[in-house]
Design a protein around this motif. Structure first.
Motif, mmCIF file in Angstrom:
data_model
loop_
_atom_site.group_PDB
_atom_site.id
_atom_site.type_symbol
_atom_site.label_atom_id
_atom_site.label_comp_id
_atom_site.label_asym_id
_atom_site.label_seq_id
_atom_site.Cartn_x
_atom_site.Cartn_y
_atom_site.Cartn_z
ATOM 1 N N VAL A 1 30.551 4.733 27.340
ATOM 2 C CA VAL A 1 31.226 5.222 25.909
ATOM 3 C C VAL A 1 32.714 5.286 26.160
ATOM 4 C CG1 VAL A 1 31.410 6.986 24.133
ATOM 5 C CG2 VAL A 1 29.277 6.535 25.243
ATOM 6 N N ASN A 2 33.390 6.186 27.278
ATOM 7 C CA ASN A 2 34.584 6.171 27.361
ATOM 8 C C ASN A 2 35.157 5.796 28.917
ATOM 9 O OD1 ASN A 2 37.240 7.495 27.770
ATOM 10 N ND2 ASN A 2 36.824 9.246 26.589
ATOM 11 N N GLY B 1 43.938 4.858 20.680
ATOM 12 C CA GLY B 1 42.324 5.432 21.044
ATOM 13 C C GLY B 1 41.502 4.686 19.767
ATOM 14 N N GLU B 2 40.687 4.092 20.488
ATOM 15 C CA GLU B 2 39.627 3.177 19.761
ATOM 16 C C GLU B 2 38.867 4.232 18.793
ATOM 17 O OE1 GLU B 2 41.166 0.881 22.986
ATOM 18 O OE2 GLU B 2 40.321 2.888 22.977
ATOM 19 N N SER B 3 38.367 5.353 19.114
ATOM 20 C CA SER B 3 37.731 6.268 18.214
ATOM 21 C C SER B 3 38.386 6.589 17.020
ATOM 22 C CB SER B 3 37.458 7.437 18.997
ATOM 23 O OG SER B 3 38.380 8.326 19.518
ATOM 24 N N GLU C 1 39.424 3.689 25.405
ATOM 25 C CA GLU C 1 38.916 5.286 25.278
ATOM 26 C C GLU C 1 37.558 5.267 24.683
ATOM 27 O OE1 GLU C 1 38.528 8.292 21.999
ATOM 28 O OE2 GLU C 1 39.261 6.330 21.970
ATOM 29 N N PHE C 2 37.147 4.245 23.729
ATOM 30 C CA PHE C 2 35.747 4.168 23.295
ATOM 31 C C PHE C 2 35.402 2.948 23.200
ATOM 32 C CE2 PHE C 2 33.223 3.520 19.381
ATOM 33 C CZ PHE C 2 32.274 4.459 19.888
ATOM 34 N N GLN D 1 34.773 -4.626 24.519
ATOM 35 C CA GLN D 1 34.582 -3.449 23.598
ATOM 36 C C GLN D 1 33.236 -2.945 23.566
ATOM 37 O OE1 GLN D 1 37.675 -2.428 22.585
ATOM 38 N NE2 GLN D 1 38.332 -4.135 23.979
ATOM 39 N N ASP E 1 29.834 -1.085 24.923
ATOM 40 C CA ASP E 1 29.300 -0.395 25.988
ATOM 41 C C ASP E 1 28.060 -0.818 26.823
ATOM 42 O OD1 ASP E 1 28.761 1.840 27.522
ATOM 43 O OD2 ASP E 1 28.247 3.349 26.246
ATOM 44 N N TYR F 1 38.629 3.433 14.707
ATOM 45 C CA TYR F 1 37.410 3.293 14.073
ATOM 46 C C TYR F 1 37.399 4.072 12.773
ATOM 47 C CZ TYR F 1 34.645 0.008 16.713
ATOM 48 O OH TYR F 1 34.062 -1.077 17.517
ATOM 49 N N LEU G 1 31.624 0.750 22.086
ATOM 50 C CA LEU G 1 30.651 0.891 21.322
ATOM 51 C C LEU G 1 29.280 0.335 21.691
ATOM 52 C CD1 LEU G 1 30.211 1.688 18.131
ATOM 53 C CD2 LEU G 1 29.977 -0.787 17.731
#
Length: 282
Positions: free
Chosen positions: A106-107, A172-174, A112-113, A99, A101, A177, A115
């Motif tokens: 980033v994606n 979607g992780e974003s 999809e996201f 999880q 980055d 969040y 951190l």
């Protein structure tokens, strides 16, 4: 070196994912190819395509973030949550590490996201002031503790639940969040208890600025600062955990003491993982 990626979750780009990027960080001239032409096959638990690999010319590396241990009759090495190194064949790589980055991407599509490492302790989600009480994001409750916990807490204040059980599931992780950041507490119990089984749940909750209400085994300190969350494992019952959440909700001082605790005791690193790759993929 030629590698292949198969049997992963949907929408994994073989050219742009954690595994391909990490291998390219260790070795030059890494080419992504198909199963039949690969020197190394990295596969997961969401299919059986890996079974067609020719073991005489292809080394197989199994990865899972799920509670499914490696089967060394099918693979040469593994990357799992498992604490056991199986005589040097397994490297512990829990799902939460994917999880982050690590490679300025980033994606990945899925996830999809991810951190950035330098945003773990300070980001716009943490800085957001929550306006709601407690949220849970989950699609199942096979062990019958998530729904009862949220129901008990709902008797004190309204709680929010997202997922397939409440027919408001999202991808979607974003977006996750955004939802977590608007709540003081997040119920993020693991799907089960296995030694070292720590997924994305605590990581997402804490880096979104919540106080995580978690559930895992007694090995939590392997990965995280045990004071950063409330862990059901440490309480006699769901009722006692509910009482603690209510106590913290009514005391900004006590609540902030938990929220200010760092997620990690030391900054995570891929150094040992890289050493493992260099040993088994040379």
């Amino acid at each position: 070196m030629k590698i292949a990626i198969t049997d992963f979750w949907p929408d994994v780009d073989p050219e742009n994912n954690f595994f391909t990027n990490s291998i390219r960080a260790c070795f030059e001239n890494v080419k992504v190819t198909d199963i039949n032409n690969a020197d190394f096959l990295i596969y997961s638990c969401f299919g059986n395509s890996h079974c067609h690999a020719d073991r005489s010319k292809t080394k197989k590396i199994y990865y899972t973030g799920e509670a499914i241990p490696p089967n060394f009759s099918q693979c040469d090495y593994s990357l799992t949550f498992d604490i056991d190194d199986y005589g040097g064949k397994n490297f512990r790589l829990p799902l939460w590490m994917l999880q982050i980055d690590w490679f300025n991407r980033v994606n990945y599509g899925n996830p999809e996201f991810v951190l950035p490492l330098n945003k773990i302790t300070s980001n716009r989600y943490i800085e957001h002031k929550p306006s709601k009480f407690c949220v849970g994001v989950f699609n199942q409750d096979k062990l019958n503790n998530r729904i009862p916990f949220m129901q008990k807490l709902n008797q004190y204040k309204p709680v929010t639940v997202y997922g397939k059980l409440t027919k408001n599931w999202f991808y979607g992780e974003s977006q996750k969040y955004e939802i977590l950041a608007d709540h003081k507490f997040t119920m993020c119990f693991e799907n089960g208890i296995y030694p070292g089984y720590h997924t994305e749940k605590l990581f997402h909750a804490k880096t979104a600025g919540c106080l995580p209400v978690y559930w895992s085994d007694h090995n939590l300190a392997l990965d995280f600062n045990t004071d950063c969350c409330l862990n059901l494992y440490d309480y006699e019952s769901l009722d006692h955990l509910v009482e603690k959440v209510i106590e913290l909700d009514n005391s900004d001082t006590l609540y902030n003491e938990f929220v200010k605790q760092p997620l990690f005791n030391k900054e995570p690193s891929l150094d040992e993982y890289y050493e493992f790759l260099k040993k088994v993929m040379k």
